[in-house]
Design a protein around this motif. Structure first.
Motif, PDB file in Angstrom:
ATOM      1  N   GLY A 112      -3.721   0.021  -3.256  1.00  0.00           N
ATOM      2  CA  GLY A 112      -3.528  -1.291  -3.879  1.00  0.00           C
ATOM      3  C   GLY A 112      -3.180  -1.175  -5.344  1.00  0.00           C
ATOM      4  N   PHE A 113      -3.835  -0.254  -6.035  1.00  0.00           N
ATOM      5  CA  PHE A 113      -3.545  -0.038  -7.455  1.00  0.00           C
ATOM      6  C   PHE A 113      -2.117   0.453  -7.646  1.00  0.00           C
ATOM      7  CE2 PHE A 113      -8.297   0.890  -7.991  1.00  0.00           C
ATOM      8  CZ  PHE A 113      -8.562  -0.425  -8.310  1.00  0.00           C
ATOM      9  N   ARG A 114      -1.669   1.342  -6.763  1.00  0.00           N
ATOM     10  CA  ARG A 114      -0.313   1.873  -6.896  1.00  0.00           C
ATOM     11  C   ARG A 114       0.721   0.771  -6.711  1.00  0.00           C
ATOM     12  NH1 ARG A 114      -2.360   6.725  -3.915  1.00  0.00           N
ATOM     13  NH2 ARG A 114      -2.692   8.263  -5.541  1.00  0.00           N
ATOM     14  N   LYS A 115       0.486  -0.115  -5.754  1.00  0.00           N
ATOM     15  CA  LYS A 115       1.416  -1.224  -5.536  1.00  0.00           C
ATOM     16  C   LYS A 115       1.437  -2.165  -6.736  1.00  0.00           C
ATOM     17  CE  LYS A 115       1.065  -1.203  -0.538  1.00  0.00           C
ATOM     18  NZ  LYS A 115       0.522  -1.893   0.630  1.00  0.00           N
ATOM     19  N   LYS A 116       0.282  -2.367  -7.321  1.00  0.00           N
ATOM     20  CA  LYS A 116       0.175  -3.304  -8.445  1.00  0.00           C
ATOM     21  C   LYS A 116       0.772  -2.731  -9.725  1.00  0.00           C
ATOM     22  CE  LYS A 116      -3.211  -5.994 -11.042  1.00  0.00           C
ATOM     23  NZ  LYS A 116      -4.633  -6.325 -11.179  1.00  0.00           N
ATOM     24  N   TYR A 117       0.441  -1.460 -10.025  1.00  0.00           N
ATOM     25  CA  TYR A 117       0.826  -0.902 -11.326  1.00  0.00           C
ATOM     26  C   TYR A 117       2.054  -0.003 -11.285  1.00  0.00           C
ATOM     27  CZ  TYR A 117      -3.650  -2.717 -12.811  1.00  0.00           C
ATOM     28  OH  TYR A 117      -4.706  -3.550 -13.089  1.00  0.00           O
ATOM     29  N   ARG A 118       2.460   0.436 -10.099  1.00  0.00           N
ATOM     30  CA  ARG A 118       3.653   1.273  -9.969  1.00  0.00           C
ATOM     31  C   ARG A 118       4.486   0.757  -8.813  1.00  0.00           C
ATOM     32  NH1 ARG A 118       3.352   7.335 -10.421  1.00  0.00           N
ATOM     33  NH2 ARG A 118       5.114   6.934 -11.734  1.00  0.00           N
ATOM     34  N   PRO A 119       5.074  -0.410  -8.949  1.00  0.00           N
ATOM     35  CA  PRO A 119       5.802  -1.019  -7.831  1.00  0.00           C
ATOM     36  C   PRO A 119       7.125  -0.348  -7.501  1.00  0.00           C
ATOM     37  CG  PRO A 119       6.036  -2.346  -9.800  1.00  0.00           C
ATOM     38  CD  PRO A 119       5.067  -1.238 -10.125  1.00  0.00           C
ATOM     39  N   PHE A 120       7.539   0.625  -8.292  1.00  0.00           N
ATOM     40  CA  PHE A 120       8.837   1.281  -8.048  1.00  0.00           C
ATOM     41  C   PHE A 120       8.716   2.450  -7.123  1.00  0.00           C
ATOM     42  CE2 PHE A 120       6.958   2.432 -12.105  1.00  0.00           C
ATOM     43  CZ  PHE A 120       6.811   3.806 -11.991  1.00  0.00           C
TER      44      PHE A 120
END
Length: 74
Positions: free
Chosen positions: A66-74
């Motif tokens: 979830g954190f990766r989707k939120k803070y690194r959406p690329f």
């Protein structure tokens, strides 16, 4: 199974070593150290042995996606 084997099985089931936790989370050592320093992951220390709760590490791994989707959406 004798008492010593039972205790070892308990430790393996409930706790992870530092390297096991790092490998499980798939993070760099610096990132893991930062999580511990900031209190995001609890460490258990007995003399030279340092262990981490398995359930806490597993929960952190689930939250990481979830954190990766939120803070690194690329």
């Amino acid at each position: 199974m004798n008492r010593q084997e039972e205790l070892l099985a308990f430790l393996n089931r409930e706790f992870l070593s530092r390297q096991e936790a790092i490998d499980y989370l798939e993070v760099f050592k610096q990132c893991f150290h930062s999580l511990v320093t900031r209190g995001k992951i609890t460490k258990i220390k007995k003399e030279s042995a340092v262990l981490f709760y398995r359930h806490e590490i597993e929960s952190r791994k689930q939250d990481a996606s979830g954190f990766r989707k939120k803070y690194r959406p690329f």
